[in-house]
Design an enzyme around this catalytic site. Structure first.
Site, PDB file in Angstrom:
ATOM      1  N   LYS A  50       0.770  -1.206  -0.043  1.00 37.99           N
ATOM      2  CA  LYS A  50      -0.016   0.003   0.032  1.00 37.99           C
ATOM      3  C   LYS A  50       0.793   1.294   0.038  1.00 37.99           C
ATOM      4  CE  LYS A  50      -4.533  -1.134   0.297  1.00 37.99           C
ATOM      5  NZ  LYS A  50      -5.487  -0.603  -0.637  1.00 37.99           N
ATOM      6  N   SER A 307       0.483 -10.005  -0.634  1.00 37.79           N
ATOM      7  CA  SER A 307       0.330  -8.436  -0.357  1.00 37.79           C
ATOM      8  C   SER A 307       0.354  -7.663   0.827  1.00 37.79           C
ATOM      9  CB  SER A 307      -1.081  -8.251  -0.950  1.00 37.79           C
ATOM     10  OG  SER A 307      -2.060  -8.843  -0.037  1.00 37.79           O
TER      11      SER A 307
END
Length: 511
Positions: A50, A307
Site C-alpha cells: 500500500k 500483499s
C-alpha cells in the site's frame, strides 16, 4: 490505457518502497506440479504494497492540498502507507479505520505518523469507515486519499507488475492477485495487458467478501450486505468505480476461497519462504492452489502476490488449527462407542491400523454410550476420509463427518466436557506422550482394563511430545500409581487443579 502506463512508468514509489523479491516456492511447486513464485510485498517498509499507491498520490498533490492536509479511510494497510508518505512529505493526515482493524496495524500507524497523524476508529467495516472519512473531509476541507479508486493510487500499485516482468523474463502463464477494492489488481492488469497480454490475470477473493466477483457477474458495482472480516485487508462491500471498469475489461478469471484455504496458504508461505502473511496477504496463493488443482496441464509458470504481513500474532493460533483442514490433510469426526471398559482400547486398535490421530476429545456422559471427537491425519484427502468413515461404520461405530462444520471447528472442539453426574473416584493427570506411532496404544495396553478412562483430550502440536489430559477412575490408588509408573511417560496429577474442580470434576455424592 496509455494514460495509466505513463503514470506507472513515472511513479516515484521507490522514495518509500523497495523492489520486492520474487521468491520461488519449491515445496508447493513440487506438490502441485507447477513452477510457482510469490511476489513478496510483505517485505515493504510498512509490510504491505500500500505504500506504493499512497505515496504516488500524495507526491502529486498541489502545494495548497499539502498545506490543507489529507484524510483517508483504511482497513489498516493503506493507513500505514499514508502515514509513511505523510512523514516523508511533511503532510498532516487524518486516518479513519474500522474498529475491527487488528491492533498491529493501528499501532504501526501511530508509530509511523507520530506528530503528523490523527487516528479515528469508526464502524465495523471499511465501507463504514469510508463514509465517516468523507464526512470529516467536507467538514475540514481535507484532500481524500482513496485506498484504491484513484488514478495515482492505481498507477503506484501497477509498479509491481513492472518488477515482475523484469524479474521473470521467461514465460508466465498466470498471475494471481488479491482483490478488495481493486486498486492492486487494476494497476497490475493495466501494465500486464499492455506489455504481455497473453498472461492470464486471475482475481482472488474470500468467499464471504467477494464484492468484485459479484460486481463483474452482475455487470454493475453492487453492494454486499455483509462481508467477512477474517481477511480484513480485502473486506470491502463495494469495489471502486475506476477499478471495476478496468478489471472487468482486463481480468481473465475470478476465484473465491474459504477461510480454511487461506489458512492453508499461510502455512505454505511459511513452509517455503518463512513468510508470515496476513490472511489477505495469503489470499492470492490460496487462489493459485485452488486454480492449479483444476488444471489438466502441468508445469505452468504461476505467480501470486503476497500483499501483506500485518497480522496479530495471537491470530496464528486460529490459523494453525484451520490450516490442515484447509489443505485437506485433516478430518474431524464425531464417533459413538460403547461406554464399557476396554472399548476405548479396542477402538484405538482399529484406527491405529492405517490412521494417524491428530486430536482426541472425550468426556464421560452416561453409562451406555460415549461420544468422541476425533481428528485424523489425511494423506489422500477426501477419498481417504470417506474410506475411514466406512470402516468405522462397518465395525459398529456410528460416525459423522464434521470436517466442514464451522461450529465444530471453531467452538465444539474446545467445549466438549462438563461435570458428569454419578461419577466417583476420578483422578486427573497430564501426560507427555512421545509423538510417535503406537504411543497411545502403549499407554492403553499398559494401563489395562481394570481402570475406566472418563476423560481424554489430545491435540497434536507438532512437537516431540504431545500434551494429553486424562481422567481415570480407580478405587485402588496404589495400583493405579503402579500402572502409571509402568507406562514410562512423564505425568503430573491435576486432580486439585482449580480449573478441573470448577468445570470438570464430578460433584461430591450427597450422603
Amino acid at each position: 490505457m496509455s494514460h495509466y502506463i505513463e503514470k506507472i512508468l513515472t511513479a516515484p514509489v521507490y522514495d518509500v518502497a523497495i523492489e520486492s523479491p520474487l521468491d520461488a516456492m519449491p515445496r508447493l511447486s513440487q506438490r502441485l506440479g507447477h513452477q510457482i513464485h510469490c511476489k513478496r510485498e510483505d517485505l515493504q517498509p510498512v509490510f504491505s504494497f500500500k505504500c506504493r499507491g499512497a505515496y504516488n498520490k500524495m507526491y502529486h498533490l498541489s502545494e495548497q492540498e499539502r498545506n490543507q492536509g489529507v484524510i483517508c479511510s483504511s482497513a489498516g494497510n493503506h493507513a500505514q502507507g499514508v502515514a509513511l508518505a505523510a512523514q516523508k512529505l511533511g503532510i498532516k493526515a487524518t486516518i479513519v479505520m474500522p474498529t475491527t482493524t487488528p491492533s498491529i496495524k493501528v499501532d504501526a500507524v501511530k508509530r509511523l505518523g507520530k506528530e503528523w497523524i490523527n487516528i479515528v476508529l469508526h464502524g465495523d467495516f471499511y465501507d463504514e469507515a469510508s463514509q465517516h472519512a468523507k464526512i470529516l473531509q467536507q467538514q475540514h476541507q481535507l484532500t481524500y486519499i482513496h485506498p484504491f479508486d484513484d488514478d495515482y493510487v492505481i498507477a503506484g500499485q501497477g509498479t509491481i507488475a513492472l518488477e515482475i516482468l523484469r524479474q521473470h523474463p521467461r514465460p508466465i502463464d498466470a498471475i494471481f492477485v488479491p482483490v478488495g477494492g481493486g486498486g492492486l489488481l487494476a494497476g497490475i492488469a493495466l501494465l500486464i495487458k499492455a506489455l504481455r497480454p497473453n498472461i492470464r490475470l486471475i482475481a482472488v477473493e474470500p468467499d464471504d467478501a467477494a464484492s468484485m466477483t459479484q460486481a463483474v457477474r452482475h455487470g454493475s458495482r453492487i453492494t454486499l450486505d455483509y462481508v467477512g472480516v477474517f481477511a480484513d485487508g480485502v473486506a470491502v462491500k463495494q469495489p471502486g468505480e475506476h477499478t471495476f471498469n478496468i478489471i472487468q475489461k482486463h481480468v481473465d478469471d475470478y476465484i473465491t476461497v474459504s477461510t480454511d484455504e487461506i489458512c492453508a496458504a499461510m502455512k505454505d508461505l511459511f513452509d517455503d519462504n518463512r513468510a508470515i502473511a496476513e490472511p489477505s496477504g495469503a489470499l492470492a496463493t490460496a487462489g493459485l492452489k485452488k486454480w492449479a488443482a483444476q488444471q489438466s496441464e502441468k508445469n505452468l509458470n504461476l505467480i501470486s502476490i503476497v500483499s501483506g504481513a500485518n497480522v496479530n500474532f495471537d491470530r496464528l493460533r486460529y490459523v494453525a488449527e484451520r490450516a490442515e483442514i484447509g489443505e485437506k490433510r485433516e478430518g474431524l469426526l464425531a464417533v459413538s462407542i460403547p461406554e464399557t471398559p476396554g472399548s476405548f482400547l479396542k477402538f484405538c486398535q482399529l484406527i491405529a491400523q492405517d490412521q494417524s490421530i491428530t486430536e482426541f476429545n472425550y468426556r464421560y456422559q452416561d453409562s451406555k454410550q460415549a461420544q468422541i471427537l476425533v481428528g485424523v491425519q489425511l494423506n489422500n484427502g477426501q477419498r481417504q476420509l470417506e474410506h475411514f468413515i466406512d470402516t468405522l461404520n462397518t465395525h459398529g461405530y456410528p460416525t459423522t463427518d464434521l470436517t466442514h462444520n464451522d461450529l465444530a471447528k471453531s467452538h465444539l472442539r474446545y467445549m466438549i466436557g462438563g461435570a458428569p453426574q454419578n461419577l466417583s473416584n476420578e483422578f486427573l493427570f497430564r501426560f507427555g506422550f512421545p509423538e510417535r506411532p503406537g504411543a497411545l496404544l502403549h499407554f492403553l495396553k499398559t494401563l489395562g482394563n481394570q481402570f475406566n478412562i472418563s476423560l481424554f483430550h489430545y491435540r497434536n502440536h507438532g512437537a516431540d511430545y504431545g500434551r494429553v489430559l486424562c481422567a481415570i477412575q480407580s478405587t485402588n490408588r496404589a495400583l493405579l500409581d503402579q500402572h502409571l509408573h509402568n507406562i514410562g511417560y512423564d505425568y503430573e496429577e491435576q486432580t486439585h487443579n482449580p480449573a478441573y474442580q470448577h468445570f470438570l470434576q464430578p460433584p461430591t455424592p450427597k450422603t
